[in-house]
Design a protein around this motif. Structure first.
Motif, PDB file in Angstrom:
ATOM      1  N   ALA A  12       0.449  11.814  -0.977  1.00 54.95           N
ATOM      2  CA  ALA A  12       1.253  10.934  -0.121  1.00 54.95           C
ATOM      3  C   ALA A  12       0.382   9.892   0.575  1.00 54.95           C
ATOM      4  N   GLN A  13      -0.810  10.294   1.010  1.00 52.33           N
ATOM      5  CA  GLN A  13      -1.723   9.344   1.647  1.00 52.33           C
ATOM      6  C   GLN A  13      -2.138   8.247   0.671  1.00 52.33           C
ATOM      7  N   ALA A  14      -2.379   8.613  -0.561  1.00 54.81           N
ATOM      8  CA  ALA A  14      -2.756   7.624  -1.575  1.00 54.81           C
ATOM      9  C   ALA A  14      -1.591   6.672  -1.846  1.00 54.81           C
ATOM     10  N   LEU A  15      -0.377   7.210  -1.902  1.00 54.55           N
ATOM     11  CA  LEU A  15       0.806   6.354  -2.084  1.00 54.55           C
ATOM     12  C   LEU A  15       0.978   5.394  -0.906  1.00 54.55           C
ATOM     13  N   ALA A  44       6.436  11.407  -6.715  1.00 50.08           N
ATOM     14  CA  ALA A  44       6.514  10.269  -5.787  1.00 50.08           C
ATOM     15  C   ALA A  44       7.938  10.023  -5.303  1.00 50.08           C
ATOM     16  N   SER A  45       8.925  10.436  -6.083  1.00 48.86           N
ATOM     17  CA  SER A  45      10.315  10.192  -5.688  1.00 48.86           C
ATOM     18  C   SER A  45      10.930  11.350  -4.897  1.00 48.86           C
ATOM     19  N   ARG A  46      10.169  12.397  -4.651  1.00 48.73           N
ATOM     20  CA  ARG A  46      10.677  13.521  -3.856  1.00 48.73           C
ATOM     21  C   ARG A  46      10.913  13.087  -2.414  1.00 48.73           C
ATOM     22  N   LYS A  47      11.934  13.661  -1.786  1.00 49.59           N
ATOM     23  CA  LYS A  47      12.285  13.303  -0.409  1.00 49.59           C
ATOM     24  C   LYS A  47      11.160  13.620   0.566  1.00 49.59           C
ATOM     25  N   ASP A  48      10.536  14.788   0.426  1.00 46.54           N
ATOM     26  CA  ASP A  48       9.476  15.160   1.361  1.00 46.54           C
ATOM     27  C   ASP A  48       8.262  14.241   1.235  1.00 46.54           C
ATOM     28  N   VAL A  53       5.113   9.509   3.294  1.00 45.91           N
ATOM     29  CA  VAL A  53       4.636   8.134   3.100  1.00 45.91           C
ATOM     30  C   VAL A  53       5.183   7.233   4.203  1.00 45.91           C
ATOM     31  N   ALA A  54       6.467   7.370   4.517  1.00 50.37           N
ATOM     32  CA  ALA A  54       7.077   6.549   5.574  1.00 50.37           C
ATOM     33  C   ALA A  54       6.404   6.808   6.915  1.00 50.37           C
ATOM     34  N   GLU A  55       6.105   8.065   7.196  1.00 51.37           N
ATOM     35  CA  GLU A  55       5.452   8.414   8.466  1.00 51.37           C
ATOM     36  C   GLU A  55       4.035   7.840   8.525  1.00 51.37           C
ATOM     37  N   LEU A  56       3.332   7.874   7.411  1.00 46.75           N
ATOM     38  CA  LEU A  56       1.970   7.333   7.374  1.00 46.75           C
ATOM     39  C   LEU A  56       1.964   5.807   7.495  1.00 46.75           C
ATOM     40  N   GLN A  57       2.979   5.152   6.950  1.00 46.62           N
ATOM     41  CA  GLN A  57       3.046   3.686   6.966  1.00 46.62           C
ATOM     42  C   GLN A  57       3.657   3.136   8.252  1.00 46.62           C
ATOM     43  N   LYS A  58       4.288   3.974   9.044  1.00 51.62           N
ATOM     44  CA  LYS A  58       5.000   3.520  10.244  1.00 51.62           C
ATOM     45  C   LYS A  58       4.130   2.708  11.201  1.00 51.62           C
ATOM     46  N   PRO A  59       2.928   3.175  11.609  1.00 52.99           N
ATOM     47  CA  PRO A  59       2.119   2.378  12.543  1.00 52.99           C
ATOM     48  C   PRO A  59       1.717   1.016  11.970  1.00 52.99           C
ATOM     49  N   VAL A  60       1.406   0.991  10.696  1.00 55.59           N
ATOM     50  CA  VAL A  60       1.001  -0.264  10.060  1.00 55.59           C
ATOM     51  C   VAL A  60       2.177  -1.238  10.000  1.00 55.59           C
ATOM     52  N   LYS A  61       3.356  -0.726   9.682  1.00 55.38           N
ATOM     53  CA  LYS A  61       4.541  -1.578   9.627  1.00 55.38           C
ATOM     54  C   LYS A  61       4.898  -2.127  11.005  1.00 55.38           C
ATOM     55  N   GLU A  62       4.745  -1.304  12.046  1.00 50.56           N
ATOM     56  CA  GLU A  62       5.028  -1.766  13.402  1.00 50.56           C
ATOM     57  C   GLU A  62       4.058  -2.874  13.811  1.00 50.56           C
ATOM     58  N   LYS A  63       2.792  -2.699  13.488  1.00 49.02           N
ATOM     59  CA  LYS A  63       1.788  -3.712  13.811  1.00 49.02           C
ATOM     60  C   LYS A  63       2.078  -5.004  13.055  1.00 49.02           C
TER      61      LYS A  63
END
Length: 147
Positions: A12-15, A44-48, A53-63
């Motif tokens: 997930a981190q790599a994605l 990659a298409s699994r919900k979990d 991935v969404a949680e890891l990308q959240k701070p970057v997207k907010e910035k």
């Protein structure tokens, strides 16, 4: 934490960094067999995984959203300055003012859409009435007749 869970988090981190599912699976150390590519895509298409991935990308997207908003405000201020300048030799040309207003309108979505899509199915019981007018064509003179 189970090794498979750790591997899934690495995947997930790599994605989240923008790697493809196959690259992420290689980085996470999944065994490469005949179904490796297909399994990477399914994983990659699994919900979990998508949630991780969404949680890891959240701070970057907010910035990024804050940066875009700041740039949007800066551009709006500069365009308003150009639009409000008096027209003259030492100031803005009329074309500069018009262009600044056009860009402002586009930036803020004030322009009506250039095309309107009216295709699609109508609901039952809906009647569509269309009225149009056509200008009459001018009568053409017959060149063989003399007046």
């Amino acid at each position: 934490m189970a090794p498979s869970r750790v591997r899934l988090e690495v995947f997930a981190q790599a994605l989240a960094t923008g790697k493809t599912p196959v690259e992420a699976a290689k980085a996470a150390g999944y065994p490469q067999g005949s179904c490796f590519v297909n399994n990477a895509r399914k994983r990659a298409s699994r919900k979990d995984v998508k949630a991780m991935v969404a949680e890891l990308q959240k701070p970057v997207k907010e910035k990024l959203a804050k940066t875009i908003e700041a740039n949007f405000e800066w551009a709006t201020k500069r365009l308003l300055e150009v639009g409000n300048l008096p027209i003259g030799m030492c100031n803005a040309r009329a074309s500069d003012k018009v262009r600044a207003i056009e860009v402002l309108a586009k930036l803020h979505g004030w322009n009506a859409p250039e095309k309107t899509n009216v295709s699609g199915e109508l609901k039952r019981g809906v009647t569509l009435n269309v009225t149009y007018t056509r200008e009459p064509r001018p009568q053409e003179e017959d060149p063989t007749k003399s007046t």
